[in-house]
Scaffold this active site. Structure first.
Site: not given
Length: 336
Positions: A21, A54, A152, A177, A205-207, A291, A295
């Protein structure tokens, strides 16, 4: 890497999914983006999420380049349609038949593939009859350009209406989503129960709450240089709701919990969303390969009831739970 079914379908996706994103085509250089995708593949991630909006289509192009040469049958590509692309003309957004048909063709070209595994309505379109949208998605599936359809940030009522029409047309919505994290739980009271009833999973998204749940943002201190909170290309705006000293202080109380488990705070945050049995995957982004590697190690981490209770106690009343906020994700008119 562990895998989960997407909704009631037979499709399995990696429970850690790589998303681009705020990175590909905008926040990081292409070579770094390619390195992140390679790290994802090395970590066993097979599912990749993007959208035509995006970086105004550039993110899809970068992802297509990064995945070139991979065995197509071994990966799952998810993209989306709704927000403005191109010059932002009067038909360059929304879920009209015209925009959906033009957008899927553009996405396939940029992604260098004949089909996407999941094609998602990036928001609900109040200006287009739902029947028109669902018919267009049905035709996209029948043409073999998408194998499955998702949405979403749809409300529970929108999910029910969409699924009813989809099944009448011979396909099904398999996923939603939404934003979901320890700090943002607005889907739990209405969207999750409706999704279970309808055979849909959450692709969240954005956990990590845009990086806040890593613990790197400290109360009373300036954001680290080069972090998302200092990014003027979009990251700073998206993280702003969490950059409150009360929230940041509460987040710091999660550090001992993660340390006792021998994992990072980011891994704790990802494992937390995956503890919800309606969640099929957690979408993670990255600006550096390490990263992604870190993760991905959250896959398979199981949190006990005691740990989940300790997390709730640590965060207290800074958690946002109001289910009405999901409906606010629907634009009042088609964006341009």
């Amino acid at each position: 890497m562990e895998f989960r079914h997407l909704g009631s379908s037979g499709l399995k996706i990696s429970e850690i999914t790589y998303g681009n994103w705020l990175t590909h085509g905008s926040q990081v250089e292409n070579e770094a983006a390619l390195a992140c995708v390679r790290a994802a593949l090395d970590a066993g991630i097979t599912t990749f999420d993007t959208a035509d909006v995006y970086a105004n289509t550039k993110a899809e192009t970068v992802l297509g380049e990064a995945l070139a040469g991979q065995r197509r049958e071994s990966i799952e590509i998810m993209t989306k349609v709704f927000w403005p692309t191109g010059p932002g003309g009067h038909n360059d957004s929304g879920l009209s038949r015209k925009h959906i048909m033009e957008s899927i063709n553009g996405s396939l070209t940029r992604l260098r593939t004949d089909y996407v595994d999941v094609y998602q309505a990036h928001r609900f379109d109040v200006e287009t009859p739902l029947e028109e949208t669902m018919q267009a998605f049905a035709d996209v599936v029948r043409a073999g350009k998408a194998l499955y359809i998702g949405v979403s940030e749809w409300s529970a009522d929108q999910l029910r209406a969409g699924q009813q029409l989809a099944k009448q047309l011979g396909f099904a919505l398999v996923s939603n989503q939404p934003q979901y994290s320890m700090l943002w739980r607005v889907i739990e009271d209405e969207v999750v129960p409706a999704s279970k009833e309808l055979g849909m999973s959450q692709v969240v998204w954005s956990p990590i709450a845009q990086g806040v749940l890593t613990g790197k943002y400290l109360p009373g201190e300036a954001a680290p240089e080069g972090s998302r909170a200092t990014d003027t290309k979009g990251g700073q705006r998206t993280i702003s709701r969490f950059m409150d000293d009360t929230i940041l202080e509460r987040v710091q109380r999660l550090q001992p919990i993660a340390s006792d488990l021998g994992i990072t705070m980011a891994q704790l945050a990802i494992a937390w969303v995956l503890a919800n049995d309606n969640v099929a995957c957690a979408i993670v982004g990255a600006s550096r390969p390490e990263q992604v590697t870190g993760n991905a190690q959250a896959s398979g981490v199981r949190l006990s009831a005691e740990v989940l209770a300790a997390i709730d106690e640590a965060l207290g009343d800074v958690v946002v739970r109001d289910p009405a906020l999901t409906a606010q994700s629907t634009p009042e008119k088609r964006p341009s």
